[in-house]
Every structure is written in C-alpha cells, then in structure tokens.
Design a protein around this motif. Structure first.
Motif, mmCIF file in Angstrom:
data_model
loop_
_atom_site.group_PDB
_atom_site.id
_atom_site.type_symbol
_atom_site.label_atom_id
_atom_site.label_comp_id
_atom_site.label_asym_id
_atom_site.label_seq_id
_atom_site.Cartn_x
_atom_site.Cartn_y
_atom_site.Cartn_z
ATOM 1 N N VAL A 144 25.406 35.934 -24.788
ATOM 2 C CA VAL A 144 25.497 37.192 -25.609
ATOM 3 C C VAL A 144 27.008 36.888 -26.391
ATOM 4 O O VAL A 144 27.744 36.910 -25.977
ATOM 5 C CB VAL A 144 25.796 38.426 -24.909
ATOM 6 C CG1 VAL A 144 25.898 39.535 -25.812
ATOM 7 C CG2 VAL A 144 24.571 38.734 -24.168
ATOM 8 N N SER A 145 26.708 36.996 -27.712
ATOM 9 C CA SER A 145 27.736 36.664 -28.609
ATOM 10 C C SER A 145 28.010 38.025 -29.747
ATOM 11 O O SER A 145 26.753 38.194 -30.150
ATOM 12 C CB SER A 145 27.670 35.098 -29.572
ATOM 13 O OG SER A 145 28.583 35.424 -30.533
ATOM 14 N N ALA A 146 28.907 38.641 -29.687
ATOM 15 C CA ALA A 146 29.300 39.833 -30.316
ATOM 16 C C ALA A 146 29.998 39.595 -31.824
ATOM 17 O O ALA A 146 30.636 40.657 -32.112
ATOM 18 C CB ALA A 146 29.907 40.883 -29.756
ATOM 19 N N GLY A 147 30.111 38.289 -32.267
ATOM 20 C CA GLY A 147 30.792 38.032 -33.506
ATOM 21 C C GLY A 147 30.127 38.942 -34.573
ATOM 22 O O GLY A 147 28.892 39.186 -34.649
ATOM 23 N N ARG A 169 25.320 41.251 -33.373
ATOM 24 C CA ARG A 169 25.395 41.907 -34.723
ATOM 25 C C ARG A 169 23.812 42.062 -35.458
ATOM 26 O O ARG A 169 23.848 42.915 -36.101
ATOM 27 C CB ARG A 169 26.362 41.197 -35.599
ATOM 28 C CG ARG A 169 25.634 39.587 -35.973
ATOM 29 C CD ARG A 169 26.664 39.105 -36.981
ATOM 30 N NE ARG A 169 26.079 37.988 -37.232
ATOM 31 C CZ ARG A 169 25.233 37.899 -38.239
ATOM 32 N NH1 ARG A 169 25.174 38.620 -39.074
ATOM 33 N NH2 ARG A 169 24.686 36.503 -38.867
ATOM 34 N N GLU A 170 23.096 41.258 -35.046
ATOM 35 C CA GLU A 170 21.757 41.331 -35.629
ATOM 36 C C GLU A 170 20.839 42.721 -35.013
ATOM 37 O O GLU A 170 19.592 42.820 -35.550
ATOM 38 C CB GLU A 170 20.808 39.987 -35.552
ATOM 39 C CG GLU A 170 21.391 38.675 -35.998
ATOM 40 C CD GLU A 170 20.777 37.718 -35.481
ATOM 41 O OE1 GLU A 170 19.855 37.592 -34.871
ATOM 42 O OE2 GLU A 170 20.972 36.581 -36.268
ATOM 43 N N GLU A 214 19.371 48.563 -34.104
ATOM 44 C CA GLU A 214 18.526 49.064 -33.001
ATOM 45 C C GLU A 214 19.321 49.542 -31.900
ATOM 46 O O GLU A 214 18.696 50.370 -31.278
ATOM 47 C CB GLU A 214 17.677 47.830 -32.447
ATOM 48 C CG GLU A 214 16.726 47.314 -33.498
ATOM 49 C CD GLU A 214 17.093 46.384 -34.511
ATOM 50 O OE1 GLU A 214 18.349 46.355 -34.712
ATOM 51 O OE2 GLU A 214 15.964 45.417 -34.836
ATOM 52 N N ILE A 215 20.587 49.008 -31.686
ATOM 53 C CA ILE A 215 21.420 49.737 -30.751
ATOM 54 C C ILE A 215 21.815 51.268 -31.025
ATOM 55 O O ILE A 215 21.557 51.949 -30.106
ATOM 56 C CB ILE A 215 22.569 48.811 -30.513
ATOM 57 C CG1 ILE A 215 22.501 47.274 -29.820
ATOM 58 C CG2 ILE A 215 23.758 49.322 -29.798
ATOM 59 C CD1 ILE A 215 23.506 46.572 -30.047
ATOM 60 N N ALA A 216 22.017 51.238 -32.324
ATOM 61 C CA ALA A 216 22.331 52.639 -32.430
ATOM 62 C C ALA A 216 21.044 53.856 -32.647
ATOM 63 O O ALA A 216 21.358 54.800 -31.884
ATOM 64 C CB ALA A 216 22.913 52.794 -33.960
ATOM 65 N N GLN A 217 20.042 53.048 -32.676
ATOM 66 C CA GLN A 217 18.618 53.810 -32.510
ATOM 67 C C GLN A 217 18.558 54.340 -31.069
ATOM 68 O O GLN A 217 18.216 55.342 -30.837
ATOM 69 C CB GLN A 217 17.529 53.147 -33.081
ATOM 70 C CG GLN A 217 17.429 53.084 -34.849
ATOM 71 C CD GLN A 217 16.143 52.160 -35.339
ATOM 72 O OE1 GLN A 217 15.785 51.592 -34.655
ATOM 73 N NE2 GLN A 217 16.150 52.182 -36.558
ATOM 74 N N HIS A 218 18.719 53.229 -30.181
ATOM 75 C CA HIS A 218 18.366 53.583 -28.847
ATOM 76 C C HIS A 218 19.389 54.578 -28.342
ATOM 77 O O HIS A 218 19.055 55.520 -27.427
ATOM 78 C CB HIS A 218 18.589 52.084 -28.148
ATOM 79 C CG HIS A 218 18.425 52.235 -26.787
ATOM 80 N ND1 HIS A 218 17.508 53.148 -26.083
ATOM 81 C CD2 HIS A 218 18.266 51.270 -25.619
ATOM 82 C CE1 HIS A 218 17.322 53.079 -24.784
ATOM 83 N NE2 HIS A 218 17.903 51.892 -24.520
ATOM 84 N N LEU A 219 20.879 54.435 -28.636
ATOM 85 C CA LEU A 219 22.025 55.155 -28.183
ATOM 86 C C LEU A 219 21.554 56.827 -28.477
ATOM 87 O O LEU A 219 21.620 57.638 -28.093
ATOM 88 C CB LEU A 219 23.138 54.838 -28.842
ATOM 89 C CG LEU A 219 23.784 53.498 -28.339
ATOM 90 C CD1 LEU A 219 25.169 53.186 -28.970
ATOM 91 C CD2 LEU A 219 24.184 53.917 -26.717
ATOM 92 N N VAL A 220 20.935 57.152 -29.854
ATOM 93 C CA VAL A 220 20.369 58.349 -30.301
ATOM 94 C C VAL A 220 19.344 58.738 -29.762
ATOM 95 O O VAL A 220 19.010 59.851 -29.411
ATOM 96 C CB VAL A 220 20.368 58.270 -31.868
ATOM 97 C CG1 VAL A 220 19.921 59.670 -32.452
ATOM 98 C CG2 VAL A 220 21.729 58.107 -32.356
#
Length: 221
Positions: free
Chosen positions: A6-9, A41-42, A46-52
C-alpha cells in the motif's frame, strides 16, 4: 503467498512509491510471493464515497479484499503535519478490524526532513498495533537527503529480510522451540552438581563462577 503493498504517495512518480518498490524488492529477494500494489491516491474518490455512504465501490472493495487476504503487508505513507497522510489513514479506517490480525506488516514513511523520522514509531506503529497486526521491528523512514545513502539501503535490506522471514513458514522438522517444561538455560549451557551454569569448553571464551563460590569469596574479603 500474497504480499500486499500500500503506497499513499500523492504524486506520480513519488518518493513514497519509490520506497515501497525498494522495500518490496528487498523482501522478494528472500521470498517467493506475488506482490499486489495498491496506489491509494487512485482510490481517493472511492474512499470518500465509502466514508459517506458506508458502501465501497467495486475498485475499493477489491483493494480492501487484497489487503485482508495478504500473507504480508508493506504500508508506506508520506508525512504531513508530523503524521501519516489523511488519505492513508482513511484507507486503513475502512479495513475490517480483524482483517490484519497476526499479519506481518513492514512500515515505511517518507518526508522532506529527518526531523520526522520517528513518525513510524509514534504514529504508524500504534495504528497497526491497534489492528493487531504483527508489526516488524525495523521500520524505514526516508528523508529527502537519505536517497542514495548507504544507511537507507541497509535499513531497506534489513526490513525486507525481516518481512520475508516473518512470512515464510518454518519447514517441517525445523522447529527448534523447546518442549513444554524444558529448562532453557540448561539446554544452552551445562550445569554443575550445585546447579550453577558452568563452561566446560575453553573455546566458549567465558568462565562462569558458581554462585556459592563467588559468595564465599565475597565473605572472605
């Protein structure tokens, strides 16, 4: 065997991905595994959608499943405000709380200055300890001035080796753990009739004086 990376650059290319790739190469030098790289980052939308919404889109669900099914994990984040990035934390907030239990995890971080070098200890290690992962002893932080230095290369090699050893199951018949009730000290060194550990081989380079003998000498002084 599966290795999740997992790379979060946030940029492409990024020093965070470069560190993740080098850690992966170091581990694969001692391990036969299939690496699967997740660029967080890609998956930001989707992460924001899942959190909401509470429902992961298909691409994010596949990434979460990849991490949960892995036999080992390399997790690397850039440093922002003396901690992991918000995107990195948001991704691991979505991991099931039991998914990483017992999984060997190699931690890495990148930053512009060496002043943030303890971020792996005060931020990353507590996060994965909470998730009950098996966090490896060596974590790797790379500041901008570290690239090309032998010190960074040695840390990467050591960390990759630790991960490979943690992921590799012991071969049949190689279990060297003592049986229940075994006196470990006695297995290491012979004991005299008085119960004190002694050395009978001069090549060992040490001589252990029985406690009773040492006590008698002290009383005579």
């Amino acid at each position: 065997m599966k290795l999740a990376v997992v790379s979060a650059g946030l940029s492409s290319p990024s020093s965070t991905r470069l560190l993740a790739d080098r850690l992966t190469a170091a581990a694969l030098g001692h391990l036969d595994a299939e690496p699967q790289v997740i660029e967080v980052r890609e998956l930001a939308t989707e992460i924001a959608q899942h959190l909401v919404t509470g429902f992961p889109p298909a691409r994010l669900a596949a990434a979460l499943d990849t991490v949960a099914a892995a036999d080992g994990l390399i997790a690397v984040t850039p440093v922002f405000a003396a901690s992991y990035s918000g995107l990195f934390k948001s991704f691991f907030d979505l991991i099931d709380k039991d998914a990483l239990t017992g999984t060997p995890v190699l931690l890495g971080a990148t930053g512009g200055t060496a002043r943030h070098s303890l971020v792996t200890e005060h931020a990353l290690r507590p996060l994965f300890t909470y998730l009950r992962a098996q966090v490896l002893p060596t974590a790797v932080y790379a500041a901008s001035q570290d690239w090309g230095e032998q010190g960074l290369a040695r840390r990467i090699t050591r960390a990759g080796t630790e991960l490979a050893r943690s992921m590799s199951p012991a071969a049949p018949g190689t279990d060297t753990a003592p049986a229940p009730g075994t006196d470990t000290a006695a297995a290491i060194a012979p004991r005299s009739p008085t119960g004190a550990i002694t050395s009978t081989d001069p090549a060992n380079g040490f001589r252990t004086v029985p406690f009773e003998q040492r006590l008698a000498a002290l009383r005579a002084e």
